[in-house]
Structure formats: structure tokens, C-alpha cells
Design a protein around this motif. Structure first.
Motif, PDB file in Angstrom:
ATOM      1  N   ARG A 245      -1.958   0.570   4.867  1.00 41.55           N
ATOM      2  CA  ARG A 245      -0.708   1.169   5.401  1.00 41.55           C
ATOM      3  C   ARG A 245      -0.836   2.403   5.942  1.00 41.55           C
ATOM      4  O   ARG A 245      -1.031   3.611   5.117  1.00 41.55           O
ATOM      5  CB  ARG A 245       0.550   1.409   4.185  1.00 41.55           C
ATOM      6  CG  ARG A 245       0.646  -0.171   3.777  1.00 41.55           C
ATOM      7  CD  ARG A 245       1.891  -0.094   2.742  1.00 41.55           C
ATOM      8  NE  ARG A 245       2.145  -1.300   2.267  1.00 41.55           N
ATOM      9  CZ  ARG A 245       3.256  -1.774   1.406  1.00 41.55           C
ATOM     10  NH1 ARG A 245       4.096  -0.762   1.249  1.00 41.55           N
ATOM     11  NH2 ARG A 245       3.559  -2.792   0.884  1.00 41.55           N
ATOM     12  N   PHE A 246      -1.200   2.476   7.225  1.00 42.84           N
ATOM     13  CA  PHE A 246      -1.274   3.748   7.768  1.00 42.84           C
ATOM     14  C   PHE A 246       0.005   4.571   8.348  1.00 42.84           C
ATOM     15  O   PHE A 246       0.469   3.944   9.499  1.00 42.84           O
ATOM     16  CB  PHE A 246      -2.260   3.817   8.939  1.00 42.84           C
ATOM     17  CG  PHE A 246      -3.711   4.015   8.441  1.00 42.84           C
ATOM     18  CD1 PHE A 246      -4.197   3.544   7.256  1.00 42.84           C
ATOM     19  CD2 PHE A 246      -4.707   4.623   9.482  1.00 42.84           C
ATOM     20  CE1 PHE A 246      -5.450   4.036   6.847  1.00 42.84           C
ATOM     21  CE2 PHE A 246      -5.940   4.824   8.921  1.00 42.84           C
ATOM     22  CZ  PHE A 246      -6.330   4.574   7.606  1.00 42.84           C
ATOM     23  N   HIS A 247       0.485   5.537   7.908  1.00 41.13           N
ATOM     24  CA  HIS A 247       1.663   5.993   8.029  1.00 41.13           C
ATOM     25  C   HIS A 247       1.274   7.382   9.005  1.00 41.13           C
ATOM     26  O   HIS A 247       0.908   8.377   8.422  1.00 41.13           O
ATOM     27  CB  HIS A 247       2.732   6.713   7.011  1.00 41.13           C
ATOM     28  CG  HIS A 247       2.971   5.308   6.179  1.00 41.13           C
ATOM     29  ND1 HIS A 247       3.874   4.340   6.708  1.00 41.13           N
ATOM     30  CD2 HIS A 247       2.436   5.005   4.993  1.00 41.13           C
ATOM     31  CE1 HIS A 247       3.852   3.367   5.834  1.00 41.13           C
ATOM     32  NE2 HIS A 247       3.241   3.762   4.715  1.00 41.13           N
ATOM     33  N   MET A 248       1.565   7.191  10.439  1.00 40.23           N
ATOM     34  CA  MET A 248       1.024   8.461  11.236  1.00 40.23           C
ATOM     35  C   MET A 248       2.121   8.779  12.402  1.00 40.23           C
ATOM     36  O   MET A 248       2.616   7.635  12.758  1.00 40.23           O
ATOM     37  CB  MET A 248      -0.265   8.039  11.990  1.00 40.23           C
ATOM     38  CG  MET A 248      -1.442   7.761  10.825  1.00 40.23           C
ATOM     39  SD  MET A 248      -2.839   7.601  12.014  1.00 40.23           S
ATOM     40  CE  MET A 248      -3.407   9.049  12.571  1.00 40.23           C
ATOM     41  N   GLY A 249       2.401  10.038  12.532  1.00 37.73           N
ATOM     42  CA  GLY A 249       3.335  10.093  13.614  1.00 37.73           C
ATOM     43  C   GLY A 249       4.540   9.727  13.377  1.00 37.73           C
ATOM     44  O   GLY A 249       5.226   9.571  14.509  1.00 37.73           O
ATOM     45  N   GLY A 250       5.017   9.647  12.258  1.00 37.89           N
ATOM     46  CA  GLY A 250       6.561   9.386  11.926  1.00 37.89           C
ATOM     47  C   GLY A 250       6.677   7.963  11.748  1.00 37.89           C
ATOM     48  O   GLY A 250       7.868   7.486  11.682  1.00 37.89           O
ATOM     49  N   GLY A 251       5.653   7.083  11.712  1.00 31.85           N
ATOM     50  CA  GLY A 251       5.855   5.561  11.641  1.00 31.85           C
ATOM     51  C   GLY A 251       4.529   4.928  11.038  1.00 31.85           C
ATOM     52  O   GLY A 251       3.555   5.659  11.043  1.00 31.85           O
TER      53      GLY A 251
END
Ligand SMILES: Cc1cc2nc3c(=O)[nH]c(=O)nc-3n(C[C@H](O)[C@H](O)[C@H](O)COP(=O)(O)OP(=O)(O)OC[C@H]3O[C@@H](n4cnc5c(N)ncnc54)[C@H](O)[C@@H]3O)c2cc1C
Length: 461
Positions: free
Chosen positions: A91-97
């Protein structure tokens, strides 16, 4: 394999030293790894590698290259309890999503650094001719009278009473990490030391281990909540050996994640995505928190030196230490070792240092650009922001929202971050078209999604 010499020395038996011993063993009768620490008999943290207590993963490009360097090592790692985690479980949460990693299938390691090092060390020490001399510190280089060629090293034992000894060899490789004395050794020999590029990011890590249950996070085993460019807090949770979660909370620009369990949990609850907090709230902690501070990261430009003594090479963190949030250091060290293998296979030992530094420059540059480029999006981080950086940053800011719903773009991004592809692959027409056409579909920004609890101020905890 061509025989190139009788004896090579590698200074420092961290991941870079171990990786470099492999190609050397293919061309020398004897390879000695000189290590200041007394090496543990099993996987455990040691003084010389303090970063080993915090999250450490081999990104996909590192894992595949480690297998290329030492065939069968991935099986060895899983045989010793390392998790191999495929991208559907990230689960990669990057840049707001969250990145839309559907359909991709890359693996990373889910293991502590001591386990990775222990397995790799056992493989390297089993190679013919490789030995380790632990409890000895490299103090000084020995050279020919004209100082043009390195001929060995002077060592001092760590045990009392201290003893001294010298080793005369055909090649010396310095992989003693970020505290490497090579700049001073070179200056003492009358060579110009390498220029240094330094980025002050003031990163703080606090790490805790938790028990893991199979149903945690719906089966996901790797979570990243990145530090937004207008924030200072992030976190990572990684499934590691012995059924544990290794959770590292990250603070930038002076922000210090607390060590006590309540403070640690509250900090995780304040991240802009709740997955790391969910891991912590669901698992019982095992052991105490560990903390570390990394004020700055630096790159020594050995690749630009016009003069370097013969039979001498510097590699790993001794050349470049990266912001650890990007998880690239071990992978770059492995790429450098593979480049050393190529150079040794094609050339004599003449100009070995400049040849290998030049062959591996691309990997150091890519990793530095990625990490430094990300750090520089924080307005408080000082450093040059040339037009090329502005262009790349603008493109990535347009790409990220598309990667939240478009698996092709998400996969392209993760292949670059994971060092499977060079960054320019993000500009190929298939990705470019989607980025330019797709950004209108997703408008949420990190600022919109981050809870109010993460305010941009230094913590005093
Ligand atoms: C907090 C943190 C997290 C990180 N996370 C990741 C990650 O997730 N993924 C990743 O790929 N990389 C990560 N890294 C980077 C990674 O740890 C290193 O890039 C990688 O291990 C290569 O290090 P090295 O072998 O060059 O140096 P080191 O690991 O520093 O090893 C140097 C060795 O040399 C020995 N030594 C030092 N001086 C002497 C001397 N004079 N004589 C003899 N021996 C000496 C030391 O005892 C040590 O064993 C992280 C780094 C940090 C700080």
C-alpha cells in the motif's frame, strides 16, 4: 575468469563490502574483508551499522541484482525467514493518494537489516578465498614511494592492548560507510580530496516492532505513507521475519517522532493516511523503541577526480549516502559491485578506481536525483533547484494523481523508484500520453487529505 592478483582487501564488511567481495573473489586468490566490529555469529544489530535497527528493504531492482550477484540468495533469504512481498501486497500512499499497483508483480524483502546482512555474509564467506578479519580498524593507506599506487593498509586491533599490523595487497576497496577516511587519506597523500555535495534534511527515525496477525491490513504486508511536500511526517510498516511488523515513523526538518508508545501511536494517527496507525493499534509491541537522527546526506565526487592512486576504489555509502526514505543505498552498492564485476572481466587492474566509478555513476546519479529531487520539494531544504529540477518536479506532480487510478502509470513510477528502470522511462510516449491526458481525472491533493493534526512545525518530543 582471468586471474588479476593474489590478494585484494575490502575495508568494511557492511552490505557494500560484502557485495564487492563477490566479483573480487572471481579474480583474486584471496579476498580479506577487514571489519572494525566483532561480527556477530547470528543476525543481530551491531555498532558499526546503527541504521540496521530501522526499516531496510531491498527494492525490486536491488533484489533482482542481488540474485544476479549471488545466484540462489533470494531462496536463502526466504529460507531464513525473510518475507518476499509482491506488489499486490503493497500500500503505497504517495502524493495524496494510493498508487494503483493492480496487475504489477515485483518483489521486495520483508526482513530486518541484520537478517539480510547475515544471510549475504554467510554466502560471501563461503566463496573460495574469502576471509574476514574482524575487530580491526583500517588506519592508513600504504603506497609506493612515489604515492602513485596503493599497496596495502595499516590496521589497528580494537581489542586491548591494541596491536598494529600491515597488509600488502594488489587492490584496496574502501566500503567503510559514511564515516570513510578516504578524503583524509587522499589529502595526506597529496591528492585533492573529492568535492562534497551535501543536503541538510534533518531526518529523524523512530522504530518499533509489533506482533503481526495474518489478517492485519487485509493481508497487505508493506505500507508507505510518504512525507507530503508541505508536511514533515511519514511512516512505513513492513512485515519482517518472526511474524512481526517493523514500523518506522519518520520526521523531516527537525520533526522527531516520539519513542513512548502513546506518543508513537498518536504520531501515526496524525499521518495523512491511517494504514500505519491501523498496524500499530492492532499489534502488541515487542521491545523498546529505537531512535536515530540523520542531519544530512552527502555525495563525494570521486567520479570527478582527475587523480586517484592506482589499485584503489571507493564504493557504497563512502561515496554517497542517500536520504534513507527512498530505500536505495543497498541497491546502489549492489549495482556498483556488478559494475566492478564487468570492469574486472574486461580490463586489467589499470585505472580500476576511475573505471568503476565512471561505470557506476549512472546508478548513484539516478538515486541521488530521485532522493535529493524529492527532498528539494520541501521549500525549507536548501540546495540548487535548476530548471531541469523544476521541470521534473512539475512532471511528477502531474504524474502522481494519474498514478492513483492508472495502473500503467503507477507501475512505471514504481519501476523507477524500485530501480528496475531509469527515470527517463517515465517520459516514454505510453506514460507521457496518460499523464498529460489523465491528470484532470483526479484532483485531490496531499494537503486536502492530510488531517489537521499534522501541522508544519518542529516537534519538541
Ligand atoms: C535509517 C536508514 C535506513 C536505510 N534504509 C535503507 C533501505 O530501506 N534500503 C536500502 O537499500 N538502504 C537503506 N539505507 C542505506 C543502507 O544502509 C546503506 O546504503 C547500505 O547498507 C550500504 O552501506 P555501506 O556498506 O556502504 O556502509 P555501512 O553499512 O555503514 O558499513 C560500513 C562498515 O564499515 C565498518 N567500518 C567503518 N570504518 C571502518 C574502518 N576504519 N576499518 C574497518 N571497518 C570499518 C563499519 O563497522 C561497517 O560495518 C538506510 C540507511 C539509513 C541511515
Amino acid at each position: 575468469m582471468d586471474h588479476l592478483g593474489k590478494h585484494a582487501i575490502v575495508l568494511g564488511a557492511g552490505m557494500a563490502g560484502l557485495a564487492h567481495a563477490v566479483p573480487l573473489a572471481e579474480h583474486f586468490d584471496r579476498v580479506t574483508l577487514v571489519e572494525r566490529d566483532s561480527l556477530p555469529a547470528r543476525a543481530e544489530t551491531r555498532r558499526g551499522v546503527p541504521q540496521g535497527q530501522h526499516i531496510h528493504l531491498l527494492v525490486p531492482g536491488g533484489l533482482t541484482r542481488l540474485e544476479e550477484l549471488l545466484p540462489g540468495v533470494v531462496d536463502d533469504l526466504s529460507g531464513h525467514g525473510a518475507e518476499l512481498i509482491g506488489s499486490p501486497e503493497w500500500r503505497f500512499h504517495m502524493g495524496g493518494g494510493r498508487l494503483a499497483l493492480r496487475g504489477s508483480d515485483f518483489h521486495i524483502t520483508g526482513a530486518t537489516h541484520p537478517l539480510i546482512e547475515d544471510v549475504v555474509r554467510a554466502r560471501v564467506l563461503a566463496l573460495a578465498g574469502v576471509e574476514v578479519l574482524d575487530g580491526w580498524t583500517a588506519r592508513e593507506l600504504l603506497t609506493t614511494d612515489d604515492r602513485c599506487r596503493v599497496t596495502g593498509v595499516r590496521l589497528r586491533s580494537e581489542a586491548a592492548p591494541a596491536e598494529e599490523r600491515t597488509l600488502e595487497v594488489d587492490l584496496v576497496v574502501d566500503t567503510t560507510g559514511r564515516g570513510s577516511r578516504s578524503p583524509r587519506w587522499l589529502a595526506d597523500l597529496g591528492y585533492p580530496p573529492p568535492a562534497e555535495e551535501r543536503l541538510k534534511v534533518d531526518v529523524h527515525y523512530t522504530t518499533r516492532l509489533f506482533r503481526r496477525s495474518p489478517g492485519d491490513l487485509g493481508g497487505s504486508r508493506n505500507v508507505l505513507v510518504d512525507v507530503p511536500h508541505d508536511g514533515r511526517r511519514g511512516g512505513v510498516a513492513l512485515a519482517v521475519e518472526e511474524g512481526r511488523w517493523l514500523v518506522t515513523l519518520i520526521g523531516m526538518l527537525g520533526e522527531r517522532p516520539p519513542a513512548d508508545l502513546t506518543g508513537f501511536t498518536d504520531y501515526a494517527a496524525g499521518l495523512w493516511n491511517g494504514d500505519v496507525h491501523e498496524v500499530i493499534s492492532g499489534g502488541a509491541p515487542t521491545g523498546e523503541a529505537v531512535r536515530a537522527a540523520f542531519p544530512s546526506f552527502s555525495r563525494h565526487r570521486y567520479d570527478r577526480l582527475r587523480r586517484l592512486p592506482e589499485r584503489y576504489l571507493v564504493a557504497g555509502d563512502a561515496v554517497c549516502s542517500f536520504d534513507p526514505r527512498f530505500g536505495q543505498g543497498m541497491t546502489v552498492a549492489i549495482i556498483e559491485a556488478l559494475e566492478l564485476r564487468r570492469v574486472l572481466g574486461a580490463h586489467s587492474l589499470d585505472h580500476i578506481g576511475p573505471r568503476v566509478l565512471s561505470a557506476a555513476r549512472w546508478a548513484v546519479q539516478d538515486a541521488w536525483d530521485l532522493a535529493a529531487g524529492g527532498d528539494l520539494t520541501h521549500p525549507e531544504v536548501e540546495g540548487p533547484r535548476p530548471p531541469s529540477w523544476r521541470l521534473t518536479t512539475a512532471y511528477l506532480q502531474r504524474l502522481l494523481p494519474v498514478a492513483h487510478h492508472d495502473p500503467v502509470v503507477a507501475t512505471a513510477l514504481i519501476r523507477v523508484i524500485g530501480m528496475l528502470d531509469r527515470p527517463q522511462r517515465l517520459m516514454r510516449p505510453q506514460v507521457l500520453r496518460r499523464v498529460l491526458g489523465g491528470s484532470r481525472l483526479n484532483g485531490a491533493t496531499a494537503a486536502q487529505r492530510r488531517p489537521a493534526s499534522e501541522t508544519v512545525r518542529p516537534s519538541t518530543s
